[in-house]
Design an enzyme around this catalytic site. Structure first.
Site, PDB file in Angstrom:
ATOM      1  N   GLU A  91      -1.731   9.177  -7.750  1.00 59.67           N
ATOM      2  CA  GLU A  91      -2.882   8.261  -7.775  1.00 59.67           C
ATOM      3  C   GLU A  91      -3.519   8.184  -6.395  1.00 59.67           C
ATOM      4  O   GLU A  91      -4.614   7.694  -6.238  1.00 59.67           O
ATOM      5  CB  GLU A  91      -2.445   6.877  -8.231  1.00 59.67           C
ATOM      6  N   GLY A 151       1.112   1.662  -8.510  1.00 60.81           N
ATOM      7  CA  GLY A 151       1.341   2.592  -9.622  1.00 60.81           C
ATOM      8  C   GLY A 151       2.793   3.013  -9.751  1.00 60.81           C
ATOM      9  O   GLY A 151       3.123   3.851 -10.591  1.00 60.81           O
TER      10      GLY A 151
HETATM   11  N1  COA Z   1      12.766  -6.986   3.241  1.00 64.97           N
HETATM   12  C1  COA Z   1      11.717  -7.496   3.925  1.00 64.97           C
HETATM   13  N2  COA Z   1      10.726  -6.746   4.466  1.00 64.97           N
HETATM   14  C2  COA Z   1      10.848  -5.418   4.338  1.00 64.97           C
HETATM   15  C3  COA Z   1      11.923  -4.806   3.674  1.00 64.97           C
HETATM   16  C4  COA Z   1      12.932  -5.658   3.114  1.00 64.97           C
HETATM   17  N3  COA Z   1      13.967  -5.159   2.459  1.00 64.97           N
HETATM   18  N4  COA Z   1      11.764  -3.470   3.718  1.00 64.97           N
HETATM   19  C5  COA Z   1      10.615  -3.231   4.375  1.00 64.97           C
HETATM   20  N5  COA Z   1      10.065  -4.405   4.761  1.00 64.97           N
HETATM   21  C6  COA Z   1       8.831  -4.605   5.509  1.00 64.97           C
HETATM   22  C7  COA Z   1       8.784  -3.749   6.768  1.00 64.97           C
HETATM   23  O1  COA Z   1       9.494  -4.367   7.823  1.00 64.97           O
HETATM   24  C8  COA Z   1       7.300  -3.659   7.021  1.00 64.97           C
HETATM   25  O2  COA Z   1       6.884  -4.899   7.568  1.00 64.97           O
HETATM   26  P1  COA Z   1       5.713  -4.976   8.683  1.00 64.97           P
HETATM   27  O3  COA Z   1       4.478  -4.510   7.962  1.00 64.97           O
HETATM   28  O4  COA Z   1       5.674  -6.405   9.052  1.00 64.97           O
HETATM   29  O5  COA Z   1       6.144  -4.036   9.764  1.00 64.97           O
HETATM   30  C9  COA Z   1       6.722  -3.579   5.599  1.00 64.97           C
HETATM   31  O6  COA Z   1       7.730  -4.100   4.729  1.00 64.97           O
HETATM   32  C10 COA Z   1       6.393  -2.139   5.181  1.00 64.97           C
HETATM   33  O7  COA Z   1       7.565  -1.381   5.260  1.00 64.97           O
HETATM   34  P2  COA Z   1       7.635   0.097   5.818  1.00 64.97           P
HETATM   35  O8  COA Z   1       9.063   0.406   6.111  1.00 64.97           O
HETATM   36  O9  COA Z   1       6.638   0.268   6.920  1.00 64.97           O
HETATM   37  O10 COA Z   1       7.287   0.992   4.559  1.00 64.97           O
HETATM   38  P3  COA Z   1       5.945   1.374   3.831  1.00 64.97           P
HETATM   39  O11 COA Z   1       4.734   1.297   4.685  1.00 64.97           O
HETATM   40  O12 COA Z   1       6.264   2.656   3.221  1.00 64.97           O
HETATM   41  O13 COA Z   1       5.791   0.228   2.700  1.00 64.97           O
HETATM   42  C11 COA Z   1       6.290  -0.904   0.643  1.00 64.97           C
HETATM   43  C12 COA Z   1       6.817  -0.076   1.832  1.00 64.97           C
HETATM   44  C13 COA Z   1       7.412  -1.076  -0.357  1.00 64.97           C
HETATM   45  C14 COA Z   1       5.796  -2.271   1.126  1.00 64.97           C
HETATM   46  C15 COA Z   1       5.084  -0.114   0.020  1.00 64.97           C
HETATM   47  O14 COA Z   1       5.474   1.198  -0.287  1.00 64.97           O
HETATM   48  C16 COA Z   1       4.560  -0.772  -1.255  1.00 64.97           C
HETATM   49  O15 COA Z   1       3.752  -1.691  -1.206  1.00 64.97           O
HETATM   50  N6  COA Z   1       5.042  -0.319  -2.425  1.00 64.97           N
HETATM   51  C17 COA Z   1       4.651  -0.883  -3.699  1.00 64.97           C
HETATM   52  C18 COA Z   1       3.453  -0.199  -4.254  1.00 64.97           C
HETATM   53  C19 COA Z   1       3.746   1.223  -4.641  1.00 64.97           C
HETATM   54  O16 COA Z   1       4.872   1.678  -4.655  1.00 64.97           O
HETATM   55  N7  COA Z   1       2.735   1.969  -4.982  1.00 64.97           N
HETATM   56  C20 COA Z   1       2.998   3.349  -5.394  1.00 64.97           C
HETATM   57  C21 COA Z   1       1.865   4.104  -5.755  1.00 64.97           C
HETATM   58  S1  COA Z   1       0.564   4.124  -4.512  1.00 64.97           S
END
Ligand code: COA
Length: 508
Positions: free
Chosen positions: A287, A381
């Site tokens: 996506e 997604g």
């Molecule tokens: N508990 C609390 N916070 C957490 C955490 C946990 N277990 N694991 C990660 N985080 C925080 C990080 O510290 C970071 O915080 P910051 O922005 O204040 O620095 C933030 O979450 C993002 O984590 P990061 O390790 O940089 O990973 P990412 O940029 O790959 O994002 C998700 C991870 C899960 C937030 C992101 O992938 C998401 O929103 N996923 C859901 C949507 C999705 O999967 N879409 C898929 C199709 S596009």
């Protein structure tokens, strides 16, 4: 403007953003283009927010996914939003959502259009869509994303178009705009290969609904993509080893199956890792395409990529926009009810690679709620691909927040994708292949999962402290899914305390 507005009667509808915003009234449901910072309308909603100083306006805003250009921040700060769906990533909006000031509907991105079509969600009143051009027929050519723009254009009584001159006219032709149709009157979505084209190159609309056209000249907000670090490289290496083994076992070929990779730093780094892998002739049915997808195209590894948005860093935005002729044969942009359609994902056998906030040792994944209560971004997604794909892989660093939080936990406090859908978990510590395994025996005895288990155990103390859960716990190993549980009066896992998935509960 005439090359961009090829339906002559519409030339007289060109107005300022302020004037266009007057079509949006208090209480309206606004459908806006935009998907993970790409292809969002960039001026009209900002002009609307400025009107708040003189008149009370509240709106519900629907988009494809998150927006760039600080639009969510500006709208959240202004207080104009009552409801927002289906996804966001903005810090200010997140704060308002978690304070209960904005109602956020967190949806599978493949389902918003379906719910609008079926009437489960009330229709949008007005659509604000970014476009490359309006065709001779008065149809709308989207820019760097399609998202939910087709259903918004279909349902809205009025459409405002933002023609973005910063996006090259050559983008026209990259889209494949297929209308899924209503559930009772729908044929198969005839995509048998990620590169198949089955729709139009512009969104068909009745041009008389286009009430205003605004001219803009702003590139998409660049995606914040961090370079791979030691941990994400390790995650990528584990995954490569896993795929090599799948090829060796004869379950996959060297071109794997169509790949999907979620947003974020971890998923982007993981996909970049394919550059150094022996896999060739790859395809994507995703996506969102981040920088890594274009790196793979340039390296000749990725043949074709289907997506609903191009969400890249500033550097890659320029490269992609300047070389559209070259990328045209590799990229297809689709509406999100097609990019995320269960039917197509299942038919193609997509391998979904998404990022978890945290996961538990049985494979339940929390992607959205920090501490089980606080919304991060939304499920996006990930659920569409995890549930319907051939392989659902979730990646995460095993610790977050400088070591304060374990991302591998005994029990996740919120489940987005459950153990029945999750096939493989990967951290920098190793890989846990959960397919066809029993939670209590195989998952625990497997040497691969042992490391995951060890990580979970090692960080349980931190996890407990962080969540301020009181009471003593002990480990109950006699149940179907052994776990950490509160200590019962007799300190044993017996009677009503033995459940399918024992977990951390409040102390009675
Ligand atoms: N508990 C609390 N916070 C957490 C955490 C946990 N277990 N694991 C990660 N985080 C925080 C990080 O510290 C970071 O915080 P910051 O922005 O204040 O620095 C933030 O979450 C993002 O984590 P990061 O390790 O940089 O990973 P990412 O940029 O790959 O994002 C998700 C991870 C899960 C937030 C992101 O992938 C998401 O929103 N996923 C859901 C949507 C999705 O999967 N879409 C898929 C199709 S596009």
């Amino acid at each position: 403007m005439s090359e961009r507005i090829r339906y002559a009667p519409l030339a007289k509808r060109v107005v300022s953003a302020e004037e266009a915003s007057l079509h949006i009234q208090d209480g309206m449901r606004v459908g806006m283009s935009g998907f993970t910072r790409a292809g969002d309308a960039k001026r009209v909603l900002h002009a609307l927010a400025n009107r708040l100083s003189t008149e009370p306006i509240r709106i519900t805003l629907l988009t494809g996914a998150s927006l760039g250009y600080d639009t969510d921040k500006v709208l959240a700060e202004s207080g104009i939003l009552t409801r927002r769906l289906p996804f966001q990533v903005d810090t200010t909006l997140r704060r308002k959502i978690n304070a209960g000031e904005v109602m956020f509907v967190d949806q599978h991105l493949g389902e918003t259009a379906e719910q609008l079509r079926s009437g489960s969600l009330p229709p949008v009143d007005i659509a604000v869509l970014e476009a490359v051009a309006i065709t001779e027929q008065g149809h709308i050519v989207p820019t760097t994303s399609v998202g939910n723009s087709m259903i918004f254009a279909q349902q809205a009584k009025k459409i405002i178009v933002e023609i973005n001159h910063a996006v090259p006219a050559e983008l026209e032709g990259l889209h494949d705009l297929y209308q899924v149709g209503s559930e009772s009157d729908r044929g198969p979505i005839a995509i048998r290969h990620p590169g198949d084209r089955i729709g139009a190159i512009a969104i068909p609309v009745d041009p008389s609904k286009i009430v205003a056209i605004v001219s803009t000249n702003h590139p998409d907000s660049p995606a914040k993509i961090e370079a791979p670090d030691v941990d994400t490289r390790l995650i990528s290496q584990h995954l490569t080893k896993f795929f090599l083994d799948e090829v060796k076992q004869g379950r996959l070929t060297n071109s794997l199956m169509p790949l999907q990779a979620g947003i974020g730093a971890v998923a982007n780094a993981v996909l970049s890792g394919f550059l150094d892998s022996p896999f060739e002739g790859l395809t994507m049915y995703s996506e969102v395409l981040q920088d890594s997808a274009f790196e793979l195209i340039d390296a000749g590894k990725l043949l074709v990529a289907s997506t609903s948005s191009i969400t890249v860093s500033g550097l890659w935005y320029r490269k992609v926009m300047d070389n559209l002729e070259r990328y045209r044969k590799h990229v297809v942009l689709r509406p999100q009810d097609v990019s995320n359609a269960a039917e197509v994902i299942r038919r193609l056998g997509v391998i979904g690679i998404n990022t978890a906030l945290e996961a538990n040792i049985y494979g339940n994944v929390n992607s959205t709620h920090v501490n089980g209560t606080h919304m991060m971004n939304g499920i996006g997604g990930s659920g569409d691909f995890a549930r319907n794909g051939r392989l659902a892989i979730f990646v995460t660093k095993s610790i977050a927040k400088d070591g304060d939080i374990s991302s591998m936990v005994p029990m996740v406090p919120h489940v987005d994708t459950n153990e029945h859908d999750v096939d493989v978990l990967v951290t920098e510590q190793g890989i846990a292949d959960l397919r066809a395994s029993h939670p209590a025996s195989e998952r625990h005895s497997s040497s691969k999962t042992a490391r995951t288990q060890a990580t979970a155990t090692r960080f349980t103390a931190i996890w407990n402290k962080r969540r301020r859960v009181e009471g003593k716990r002990h480990t109950c190993w006699s149940a179907h899914s052994p776990g950490i549980r509160p200590q019962g009066r007799r300190g044993r896992c017996d009677g009503e305390r033995r459940s399918h998935q024992p977990g951390v509960r409040s102390f009675r």
